[in-house]
Design an enzyme around this catalytic site. Structure first.
Site, PDB file in Angstrom:
ATOM      1  N   PRO A 200      55.070  45.624 -70.800  1.00  0.00           N
ATOM      2  CG  PRO A 200      54.169  45.961 -68.670  1.00  0.00           C
ATOM      3  CD  PRO A 200      54.364  44.955 -69.639  1.00  0.00           C
ATOM      4  CG  HIS A 490      72.971  49.175 -73.113  1.00  0.00           C
ATOM      5  ND1 HIS A 490      72.496  48.186 -72.246  1.00  0.00           N
ATOM      6  CD2 HIS A 490      74.186  48.461 -73.627  1.00  0.00           C
ATOM      7  CE1 HIS A 490      73.259  47.044 -72.135  1.00  0.00           C
ATOM      8  NE2 HIS A 490      74.384  47.523 -73.022  1.00  0.00           N
ATOM      9  CD  GLU A 515      68.246  46.158 -69.148  1.00  0.00           C
ATOM     10  OE1 GLU A 515      69.058  47.372 -68.277  1.00  0.00           O
ATOM     11  OE2 GLU A 515      67.715  46.470 -70.092  1.00  0.00           O
TER      12      GLU A 515
END
Ligand code: NOJ
Ligand code: CA
Length: 716
Positions: A200, A490, A515
């Protein structure tokens, strides 16, 4: 006579056939400068352009079709005749503004074929091939002509027919994200593994059970390394690859726009380059600069304002959930109308003046160039997942963030603050504010911005990787250059070497970064793959340097952990090339490990030379690099989940000189899952004759700084 008359036309018929056949087999061939690669171009019997590529007499790309299907005018698919074919040779060395080496060789043989479609009033296009020693680039060119002006692309039909069921390192083809784990499998297994591969993401659009992304890295069963990507993606939509898993043919799939079209074109124009990097050595894939070479030299006259950056940031504490970007707790912000001064602070807002000063102090004390500050501006309370149009204005600080005071404070300490522009995908809103936002930066002394595109794109229906967004990203980069601003984008499109032309594009994310170690984790082999895939087009802001490997130490409700050892985190500063390198962890943690932190302080961010000492995608990478303008070297070695012994031969060092090497390695009992923070540091004297055999733990690695004897004692 009659007989004779009959015989003649028959003879002519044969001649005509031969002539036609001639066109069919009228192959154009060029080789790479070193002759290892052979490229053939030919038209098939119905006038479809085809090409094939061999490397050392082995098939890399079997005869494959070329063509572009259009919506409104006749397609550029078949019915072509060769009108002209020209060859050319090019050889130059150029100096990148920043990079893995100080000069890059750009040497190729070129074939330019002009092909015309009689049936479309002689309309013609050109296909330009460049064959380098490390691979092939080719593109479609649409010259200005009477019968060609506007056209809409329905689909590009470029094929890459592979010679077998190669092993592939692939990401699910997706119009909105590359933030996936890499799946390693044979091409024949892609379909079966697709479902598990599509994890996801806040914005995602996987398009097919066998669609994959580029850069796609493959290895044939007989040891050929093949990488497919594109170069100079400008005014065109991003290319993915659709796999025919019976025949191992990959075909281009462009990202659609909101209407489902794949490109609005106007002649004269051209496609981006389609690239095939190939070698029988994995290391050659990592040293290939083919993608940069296919981009245009920079037109910037002054590049003195573009500088590599080593930075820390008010960032990881929000990513881990220790702190927040938001200032208050509400989900109803009307930007410009909401008076934040009347709202109660939530007590977790990290980007407050006092706290940012602590970061600035730490940066100044340890020699960092800059501090990134996220969450400084109004709008973060409901920025996410709402598809809001007017979500940020990029110039209004929260009440507890003193723009002018902090700027003065940072400047007094010789530190820059890095601006943050999260667009939340509302590109319309960003463009509306862009000039004002850049002017605000210049006024307040910022020279670099991290931008971001989290969530669905507005205008609705557009994708992160469509032509509309490709145009936007470049617009933001070009405009930034007008203000002498460096950009690190990003969630933007994966790079295609554009940093050669626009060297202020110093960073990109466009893959699963660090991250994700706080969002459940990355695979242990992740960073042994990225240099072969994502980094082929340009550097990544991977944000390494996490020493506190248990995220729960910062946020007890977050059980994620870092899938590498601490020593591996150090090695990433060398193995993951970027002119923009972050020390991503919190100052409080670095203060507890100042001995290991020394490597991050010392390591260079710009290089004269790069040597790949060992490499195999998905398994291990060891790289040595010489710091720009210095007689200093840095080595990084990483492994996947397997314990390995890395062998370093120091013969790259200048002969006859003594160096002090500081080796930051995994402790004896280290492993990424059981004891990631165990490390050792030892010093030794090395010369060009030295050899080292270094054990890497599971998920481990090592880093070495090498300075002339005496140098490392000097205070930094
Ligand atoms: C996603 C970026 O990758 C991350 O670095 C950033 O902190 C968040 N967006 C918020 O902008
Ligand atoms: Ca991201």
């Amino acid at each position: 006579m009659k007989r004779h008359q009959l015989a003649l036309p028959k003879f002519l018929l044969v001649a005509a056939l031969l002539l036609a056949w001639n066109i069919v087999v009228q192959a154009q061939q060029i080789t790479s400068p070193n002759k290892n690669l052979v490229l053939n171009f030919a038209l098939s019997s119905d006038g479809t352009p085809t090409y094939k590529l061999n490397y050392k007499n082995r098939e890399v790309i079997r005869t494959s079709k070329l063509g572009i299907e259009t919506k409104d005018v006749a397609s550029f698919m078949n019915g072509f005749e060769i009108v002209k074919s020209e060859t050319n040779t090019f050889n130059e060395n150029w100096a990148p503004v920043w990079g893995e080496e100080k000069t890059i060789k750009n040497n190729y043989n070129e074939l330019l074929v002009t092909i015309a479609q009689k049936a479309v009033e002689g309309r013609y296009i050109r296909i330009r091939f460049r064959v380098f020693d490390d691979g092939l680039g080719f593109r479609y060119e649409f010259p200005s002509q009477k019968n060609l002006n506007y056209f809409i692309i329905k689909e590009e039909r470029t094929q890459f027919a592979l010679a077998g069921d190669h092993k592939a390192w692939w990401l699910p083809g997706d119009y909105d994200t590359q933030e996936y784990h890499t799946t390693t499998s044979y091409l024949s297994e892609v379909r079966g593994k697709m479902k598990a591969a599509v994890t996801p993401n806040v914005s995602q659009f996987p398009f097919s059970p066998t669609g994959v992304q580029t850069p796609l890295m493959m290895k044939s069963r007989d040891g050929l390394y093949i990488n497919l990507h594109e170069a100079a993606l400008i005014e065109y939509s991003c290319m993915h690859l659709e796999l025919d898993d019976k025949n191992y043919i990959l075909e281009s799939r462009l990202t659609p726009d909101a209407k489902g079209d794949k490109g609005m074109m106007q002649a004269p124009t051209q496609s981006p380059w389609r690239t095939v990097i190939v070698s029988d050595k994995a290391a050659d894939i990592l040293t290939s600069r083919l993608v940069y070479n296919l981009n245009e030299p920079t037109k910037f006259k002054d590049v003195s304002w573009i500088k590599p950056v080593k930075y820390i940031g008010v960032w990881w504490e929000m990513i881990t959930g220790k702190s927040t970007w938001s200032y208050t707790n509400t989900d109803n912000i009307q930007l410009g109308k909401t008076d934040y001064k009347k709202l109660p602070p939530n007590g977790t807002h990290a980007a407050n003046t006092a706290h940012v000063k602590e970061y600035i102090d730490f940066a100044a004390e340890h020699g960092f160039d800059a501090v990134l500050v996220e969450g400084w501006n109004e709008g973060w309370e409901d920025w996410f997942g709402k598809e809001k149009d007017y979500v940020f204005d990029f110039v209004t600080p929260y009440p507890d963030f003193d723009v002018v005071g902090l700027q003065k404070y940072a400047a007094s300490k010789g530190v820059k603050i890095i601006m943050h522009h999260e667009t939340s995908g509302s590109v319309r809103n960003y463009e509306r504010h862009l000039d004002t936002a850049y002017k605000f930066m210049v006024k307040h002394g910022y020279n670099a911005v991290k931008s971001g595109y989290v969530g669905a794109i507005l205008p609705r229906g557009e994708h992160h990787y469509g032509q509309y967004m490709v145009n936007h990203y470049l617009y933001a980069i070009e405009k930034a250059a007008d203000y002498k601003i460096m950009v690190n984008a990003h969630e933007a499109i994966r790079p295609t070497g554009l940093a050669r032309t626009y060297p202020n594009l110093i960073g990109n994310e466009a893959a699963r970064g660090t991250e994700y170690e706080a969002f459940g984790g990355n695979t242990v082999d992740h960073t042994t793959i990225l240099p072969f895939t994502r980094l082929i087009g340009g550097p990544m802001d991977y944000t390494p340097g996490i020493f506190q490997t248990r995220v729960s130490a910062y946020n007890p409700s977050n059980n994620s952990f870092i899938h590498s050892t601490l020593a591996h985190q150090l090695a990433l500063y060398v193995t993951m090339y970027s002119p923009l390198q972050m020390a991503a962890d919190l100052p409080e943690t670095y203060k507890k490990h100042l001995d290991a932190f020394q490597f991050i302080k010392d390591v260079a961010v710009d290089w004269d030379e790069t040597k790949i000492l060992e490499a195999e995608p998905g398994d291990f990478i060891t790289i040595a690099r010489k710091a720009k303008g210095k007689n200093e070297w840095y080595i990084g070695g990483i492994t996947d989940e397997n314990v390995r012994t890395s062998i370093v031969n120091f013969d790259f060092l200048p002969a006859g000189q003594k160096f002090e090497a500081i080796i930051y390695a995994d402790g004896k009992d280290a492993s990424y899952d059981k004891n990631p923070q165990s490390y050792t540091i030892k010093k030794m004297i090395v010369t060009s004759k030295s050899k080292l055999s270094q054990v890497m733990a599971s998920g481990g690695g090592y880093a070495i700084s090498i300075k002339p004897v005496g140098e490392s004692d000097k205070k930094k």
